[in-house]
Design an enzyme around this catalytic site. Sequence first.
Site, PDB file in Angstrom:
ATOM      1  N   SER A 288      -5.824  25.765  -3.375  1.00 27.10           N
ATOM      2  CA  SER A 288      -6.085  25.926  -4.807  1.00 27.10           C
ATOM      3  C   SER A 288      -4.986  25.183  -5.549  1.00 27.10           C
ATOM      4  O   SER A 288      -3.815  25.255  -5.152  1.00 27.10           O
ATOM      5  CB  SER A 288      -6.030  27.395  -5.225  1.00 27.10           C
ATOM      6  OG  SER A 288      -7.038  28.135  -4.580  1.00 27.10           O
TER       7      SER A 288
ATOM      8  N   MET B  43      -3.499  30.056  -4.990  1.00 28.76           N
ATOM      9  CA  MET B  43      -4.591  30.863  -4.437  1.00 28.76           C
ATOM     10  C   MET B  43      -4.525  32.295  -4.970  1.00 28.76           C
ATOM     11  O   MET B  43      -5.519  33.021  -4.946  1.00 28.76           O
ATOM     12  CB  MET B  43      -4.512  30.906  -2.918  1.00 28.76           C
ATOM     13  CG  MET B  43      -5.089  29.707  -2.223  1.00 28.76           C
ATOM     14  SD  MET B  43      -5.266  30.080  -0.455  1.00 28.76           S
ATOM     15  CE  MET B  43      -5.930  28.531   0.144  1.00 28.76           C
TER      16      MET B  43
ATOM     17  N   ASN C  52       3.029  31.540   3.632  1.00 28.87           N
ATOM     18  CA  ASN C  52       2.486  31.992   4.907  1.00 28.87           C
ATOM     19  C   ASN C  52       2.931  31.081   6.052  1.00 28.87           C
ATOM     20  O   ASN C  52       2.944  31.496   7.217  1.00 28.87           O
ATOM     21  CB  ASN C  52       0.953  32.028   4.833  1.00 28.87           C
ATOM     22  CG  ASN C  52       0.463  32.918   3.696  1.00 28.87           C
ATOM     23  OD1 ASN C  52       1.145  33.871   3.319  1.00 28.87           O
ATOM     24  ND2 ASN C  52      -0.701  32.617   3.138  1.00 28.87           N
TER      25      ASN C  52
ATOM     26  N   GLU D  47       4.322  23.134 -11.154  1.00 27.66           N
ATOM     27  CA  GLU D  47       2.989  23.419 -10.621  1.00 27.66           C
ATOM     28  C   GLU D  47       2.088  22.202 -10.848  1.00 27.66           C
ATOM     29  O   GLU D  47       1.939  21.753 -11.988  1.00 27.66           O
ATOM     30  CB  GLU D  47       2.403  24.669 -11.299  1.00 27.66           C
ATOM     31  CG  GLU D  47       0.930  24.900 -11.019  1.00 27.66           C
ATOM     32  CD  GLU D  47       0.563  24.916  -9.538  1.00 27.66           C
ATOM     33  OE1 GLU D  47       1.171  25.683  -8.773  1.00 27.66           O
ATOM     34  OE2 GLU D  47      -0.336  24.123  -9.144  1.00 27.66           O
TER      35      GLU D  47
ATOM     36  N   THR E  60      -8.547  37.980  -2.911  1.00 27.93           N
ATOM     37  CA  THR E  60      -9.251  39.267  -2.911  1.00 27.93           C
ATOM     38  C   THR E  60      -8.273  40.424  -3.111  1.00 27.93           C
ATOM     39  O   THR E  60      -8.696  41.554  -3.317  1.00 27.93           O
ATOM     40  CB  THR E  60     -10.010  39.423  -1.577  1.00 27.93           C
ATOM     41  OG1 THR E  60     -10.764  38.230  -1.369  1.00 27.93           O
ATOM     42  CG2 THR E  60     -10.965  40.577  -1.583  1.00 27.93           C
TER      43      THR E  60
ATOM     44  N   HIS F 202      -5.847  31.792   5.338  1.00 35.00           N
ATOM     45  CA  HIS F 202      -4.516  32.334   5.637  1.00 35.00           C
ATOM     46  C   HIS F 202      -3.864  31.433   6.685  1.00 35.00           C
ATOM     47  O   HIS F 202      -3.911  31.732   7.869  1.00 35.00           O
ATOM     48  CB  HIS F 202      -4.629  33.766   6.169  1.00 35.00           C
ATOM     49  CG  HIS F 202      -5.353  34.695   5.248  1.00 35.00           C
ATOM     50  ND1 HIS F 202      -6.048  35.799   5.685  1.00 35.00           N
ATOM     51  CD2 HIS F 202      -5.480  34.698   3.891  1.00 35.00           C
ATOM     52  CE1 HIS F 202      -6.586  36.436   4.647  1.00 35.00           C
ATOM     53  NE2 HIS F 202      -6.253  35.782   3.553  1.00 35.00           N
TER      54      HIS F 202
HETATM   55  P1  FAD Z   1      -0.429  29.289  -3.174  1.00 37.34           P
HETATM   56  O1  FAD Z   1      -0.904  30.516  -3.843  1.00 37.34           O
HETATM   57  O2  FAD Z   1      -1.409  28.472  -2.428  1.00 37.34           O
HETATM   58  O3  FAD Z   1       0.297  28.398  -4.271  1.00 37.34           O
HETATM   59  C1  FAD Z   1       0.835  27.142  -3.970  1.00 37.34           C
HETATM   60  C2  FAD Z   1       0.854  26.308  -5.250  1.00 37.34           C
HETATM   61  O4  FAD Z   1       1.651  25.142  -5.015  1.00 37.34           O
HETATM   62  C3  FAD Z   1      -0.528  25.803  -5.675  1.00 37.34           C
HETATM   63  O5  FAD Z   1      -0.813  26.248  -6.979  1.00 37.34           O
HETATM   64  C4  FAD Z   1      -0.386  24.293  -5.640  1.00 37.34           C
HETATM   65  O6  FAD Z   1      -1.095  23.623  -6.665  1.00 37.34           O
HETATM   66  C5  FAD Z   1       1.103  24.092  -5.786  1.00 37.34           C
HETATM   67  N1  FAD Z   1       1.573  22.788  -5.258  1.00 37.34           N
HETATM   68  C6  FAD Z   1       1.255  22.216  -4.073  1.00 37.34           C
HETATM   69  N2  FAD Z   1       1.913  21.051  -3.933  1.00 37.34           N
HETATM   70  C7  FAD Z   1       2.662  20.886  -5.058  1.00 37.34           C
HETATM   71  C8  FAD Z   1       3.560  19.879  -5.499  1.00 37.34           C
HETATM   72  N3  FAD Z   1       3.875  18.826  -4.725  1.00 37.34           N
HETATM   73  N4  FAD Z   1       4.126  20.002  -6.724  1.00 37.34           N
HETATM   74  C9  FAD Z   1       3.846  21.087  -7.517  1.00 37.34           C
HETATM   75  N5  FAD Z   1       3.011  22.069  -7.131  1.00 37.34           N
HETATM   76  C10 FAD Z   1       2.433  21.984  -5.913  1.00 37.34           C
HETATM   77  N6  FAD Z   1      -4.356  36.733   0.896  1.00 37.34           N
HETATM   78  C11 FAD Z   1      -4.172  38.045   1.134  1.00 37.34           C
HETATM   79  O7  FAD Z   1      -3.104  38.439   1.596  1.00 37.34           O
HETATM   80  N7  FAD Z   1      -5.150  38.948   0.844  1.00 37.34           N
HETATM   81  C12 FAD Z   1      -6.364  38.572   0.373  1.00 37.34           C
HETATM   82  O8  FAD Z   1      -7.221  39.411   0.119  1.00 37.34           O
HETATM   83  C13 FAD Z   1      -6.601  37.197   0.158  1.00 37.34           C
HETATM   84  N8  FAD Z   1      -7.793  36.774  -0.297  1.00 37.34           N
HETATM   85  C14 FAD Z   1      -7.956  35.471  -0.628  1.00 37.34           C
HETATM   86  C15 FAD Z   1      -9.161  35.088  -1.212  1.00 37.34           C
HETATM   87  C16 FAD Z   1      -9.312  33.783  -1.680  1.00 37.34           C
HETATM   88  C17 FAD Z   1     -10.599  33.384  -2.323  1.00 37.34           C
HETATM   89  C18 FAD Z   1      -8.250  32.856  -1.551  1.00 37.34           C
HETATM   90  C19 FAD Z   1      -8.400  31.442  -2.063  1.00 37.34           C
HETATM   91  C20 FAD Z   1      -7.056  33.222  -0.931  1.00 37.34           C
HETATM   92  C21 FAD Z   1      -6.898  34.531  -0.457  1.00 37.34           C
HETATM   93  N9  FAD Z   1      -5.712  34.970   0.116  1.00 37.34           N
HETATM   94  C22 FAD Z   1      -5.537  36.294   0.399  1.00 37.34           C
HETATM   95  C23 FAD Z   1      -4.592  34.057   0.376  1.00 37.34           C
HETATM   96  C24 FAD Z   1      -3.513  34.191  -0.716  1.00 37.34           C
HETATM   97  O9  FAD Z   1      -4.039  33.847  -1.943  1.00 37.34           O
HETATM   98  C25 FAD Z   1      -2.340  33.326  -0.300  1.00 37.34           C
HETATM   99  O10 FAD Z   1      -1.777  33.908   0.869  1.00 37.34           O
HETATM  100  C26 FAD Z   1      -1.246  33.244  -1.366  1.00 37.34           C
HETATM  101  O11 FAD Z   1      -1.741  32.791  -2.595  1.00 37.34           O
HETATM  102  C27 FAD Z   1      -0.148  32.297  -0.885  1.00 37.34           C
HETATM  103  O12 FAD Z   1       0.810  32.171  -1.888  1.00 37.34           O
HETATM  104  P2  FAD Z   1       1.724  30.874  -2.032  1.00 37.34           P
HETATM  105  O13 FAD Z   1       2.511  31.058  -3.261  1.00 37.34           O
HETATM  106  O14 FAD Z   1       2.456  30.652  -0.757  1.00 37.34           O
HETATM  107  O15 FAD Z   1       0.725  29.631  -2.130  1.00 37.34           O
END
Ligand code: FAD
Length: 528
Positions: free
Chosen positions: A117, A123, A491, A36, A128, A457
Site C-alpha cells: 500500500s 497498509m 514485519n 511517506e 483488518t 504479512h
Molecule cells: P506499511 O504499513 O506497509 O507502511 C509502509 C509505508 O512505507 C507505505 O505507506 C509506503 O508507501 C511507504 N514507503 C515505501 N517506500 C518508501 C520510500 N522509499 N519513501 C517513503 N515512503 C515509502 N496485519 C495484522 O497484524 N492484522 C491484520 O488483521 C491485518 N490485516 C490486513 C489487511 C489488509 C487488507 C492489509 C493490506 C494488510 C493487513 N495487515 C494485517 C498487515 C498490516 O497492515 C501490516 O503488517 C502493517 O501495516 C505493517 O506496518 P509497516 O509500518 O511496517 O508497513
Amino acid sequence: MPTSSTIAIVGSGPIGSAYARVLLEAVPTAHVVMFEAGPQLTAIAGESVRNIADPAEKDRARELSQGPQAGSFRESLGIPPSAVIEGMFTARGGTHLLDFGGEGSAHAASFPAAAASTNVGGMGAHWTCATPSPSFSERVPFITDDEWDGLIADASRLLHVQNAAFADSGVGAAIRSLLAEEFAGELPDGFGPGTLPVSGDPQPDGSMRWAGADVVLGPLIDPDSALSARFELRDLSLVRRIDHTDGRVVGVTVEDLRNNEVYSVTAALVVVAADAFRSPQLLWASGIRPHALGHYLTEHPVVISTVALDADSMGRFATDDQLADELERRSANPADPVAAVNRIPFSEPAHPFSLQVMYAENPPFQLDPDHPAAGNRWGYVNMGYGMRKQPRYEDAVTFDDHEPDYRGFPNMTISYELTEPEQGEIAEATGRLRRAGEALGSFIAEPRLLPNGSSLHYQGTMRMGDADDGTSVADPYSRVWGYENLVVGGNALIPTATTMNPTLMSVAIAVRGARKAAERLNEGDENA
Ligand code: FAD
C-alpha cells in the site's frame, strides 16, 4: 544529544509511527520528519479507511493507495474489485501488486500475490486490525519472556488493542462453543477457541472505530499537544537514498513527488519502515547490502473457506433473540465487514497453526439465489488457517542494479517455494479446517490454499539476529549491523516462522528498538 537533532523516518505505517511516538516522547530535543511516498487519504493522518462511512469516499481512498501518485503517473496497479474478498486473508482493495505485469513491474511468478500500500498510514490504513500475540517458537528467541510480555503490553496500548472485542455477541459465543466441542481435549489449556484481539475503540452504538497509524501517532498529530510541534509528516515524498559514509548514516535524499524536486535532509538517526520489500530495496539502492538482506522471506501460507452456519447446531448454544440482537447490531454498520471474530491460536507441539473465524451475515461473494444456503438466516463464517513457513536463505527478494523498476529503483525478483515441512502442515491444517467447517455448518466455498503472497504479512527480509554472522540484517535492537545510526522496522525483522497476523509483534519489536535508540540519543552519542 546536546542540541536539537533531526530523526528521519521512512514510511508512515504503524511501525514508522511507533518509532516517531516513542522517540519523540523519550528524547526532548528530537525533531522527527516522517517521509511517506503516498498521499494522505483522510483528514486525520493515517486513519483506517474502514471508518469512512460513505462507500464512494472509501473506494476513492483505497484507489489512491493503489499505486504511485505523482503527476501524470497516477494509475491503479490494484487488484480488480471482482477478486476482492473483504475481511479475509487475500489481496485486497487499497493494495497494489508488486508484479503487476506492466513496464517496471517486479518479477514474482512464485509469489504472485505480493502487494503493498502506498499512502499515509501504509497498509495500516487498510488492515483488518487483528492483533494476536506471538507465542511459543513464534517469539524472538533472544528476548526474554518477561521483557516480551512488557513489550506486547506497550504495543497493545499504542495500537488500542481490545482483547475481548465482540465477546458479548451470542452468535460469536455459539461459534466458539461448537469449535470447543469439536477440538476438545486436543488443545492445551488457555489455547482453545477464543475471541481474536483487535485494534480499535468500541463506540457506544456497538460499532468499532478501527485503529490505524493515527492512534499510534496519537499526540503527535494533535495540535494541542506540545509533541506535535516537533513532528512533521511529508506525504508524496519518496526517499530515494539513505546517505552514509564510513558506517554512519548522515541523512536521506528525498524526491518531492509533486514537482520531482530532489533534496537532502541531514539526520542524526534514520529509521527505515517502508515495508518488507521496499525497505530492503531502499537499503540495496543505497549501497547497504548485508548478506541476508532480502533473504529468509516468509509469510504464513493460508487456507480459507466459507461456511453457512447450521441453524440446529447454532441453536444449541444461541437463542433466536441473540441472533436478532446480532443482526440489529450489524445493520447499524453494514459496510464494516468485521464482526464477532474468533480464533484458535497457535500452540505447540500439537497445534502449530492459527485459525481465524469471522462471522458475517452475508457471504463475501455473490451466492446463487438458488443455492440451498442462500439467505441463510444464521449467516456465514469466513475461516482461514495460517501455517508456518520455515525461513530459508533461498526464499528471497533480490534486486537488479541494471533493471530499474517503475520508480527507478533496482527491480525486484522474488523466489519462493513451499517445501516438504510446509506441505505437510498445509495438509494437516486443511483437514482441520474441514473439521471446523463441518462442526459449524456446510461449506459454500471449499477449503483452498491461496496463492503465495496472499497473507500480506511478509517477514524475514531484514531479520534481526543476536550475532553478525550473515544470517541477519539487524542487531537485537533493530540496528543494521555495521551502521550505528540506521534502524530498520517492520514485519521484515521477524526471524521466526509465525502463523498469525504480525503487526502487534512488529510494533513490540519497534518499541524495543526505539527505546534503545532514544537512550543513545539522550546520552549524546554522536552515532545514535
Ligand atoms: P506499511 O504499513 O506497509 O507502511 C509502509 C509505508 O512505507 C507505505 O505507506 C509506503 O508507501 C511507504 N514507503 C515505501 N517506500 C518508501 C520510500 N522509499 N519513501 C517513503 N515512503 C515509502 N496485519 C495484522 O497484524 N492484522 C491484520 O488483521 C491485518 N490485516 C490486513 C489487511 C489488509 C487488507 C492489509 C493490506 C494488510 C493487513 N495487515 C494485517 C498487515 C498490516 O497492515 C501490516 O503488517 C502493517 O501495516 C505493517 O506496518 P509497516 O509500518 O511496517 O508497513
